[in-house]
Design a protein around this motif. Structure first.
Motif, short mmCIF file in Angstrom:
data_model
loop_
_atom_site.label_atom_id
_atom_site.label_comp_id
_atom_site.label_asym_id
_atom_site.label_seq_id
_atom_site.Cartn_x
_atom_site.Cartn_y
_atom_site.Cartn_z
N GLY A 145 44.94 -16.53 74.04
CA GLY A 145 43.69 -15.98 73.54
C GLY A 145 42.80 -15.41 74.63
O GLY A 145 41.65 -15.09 74.39
N THR A 146 43.33 -15.28 75.85
CA THR A 146 42.51 -14.75 76.93
C THR A 146 43.01 -13.40 77.40
O THR A 146 42.52 -12.86 78.36
CB THR A 146 42.50 -15.73 78.12
N VAL A 172 42.81 -7.73 73.59
CA VAL A 172 42.70 -7.87 72.12
C VAL A 172 43.56 -6.85 71.44
O VAL A 172 43.68 -5.75 71.84
CB VAL A 172 41.23 -7.70 71.69
#
Length: 71
Positions: free
Chosen positions: A67-68, A71
């Motif tokens: 999740g880092t 996107v």
């Protein structure tokens, strides 16, 4: 006795051995890339850094799953 590592992380020891960089460094490169899509990042690692497809795919998948990543 510890459980064997499965999934993308199972590639990490061979990635470090073959390419001479720690996985954390590869993940930092992925996070700092302006690219945003999984396969774009895989192609970039292959073309610009000489990684094989499986190794590039494992690094991108693991980084994005945290999740880092982009996107």
């Amino acid at each position: 006795m510890s459980k064997p590592v499965k999934g993308p992380a199972s590639y990490f020891p061979s990635i470090e051995k073959k390419y001479g960089r720690p996985v954390t460094e590869w993940k930092d490169l992925i996070r700092s890339s302006p690219l945003t899509k999984h396969m774009e990042l895989v192609a970039w690692l292959k073309n610009e850094h000489g990684l094989g497809h499986g190794h590039a795919n494992a690094l991108v998948a693991h980084t994005l799953a945290e999740g880092t990543g982009p996107v």
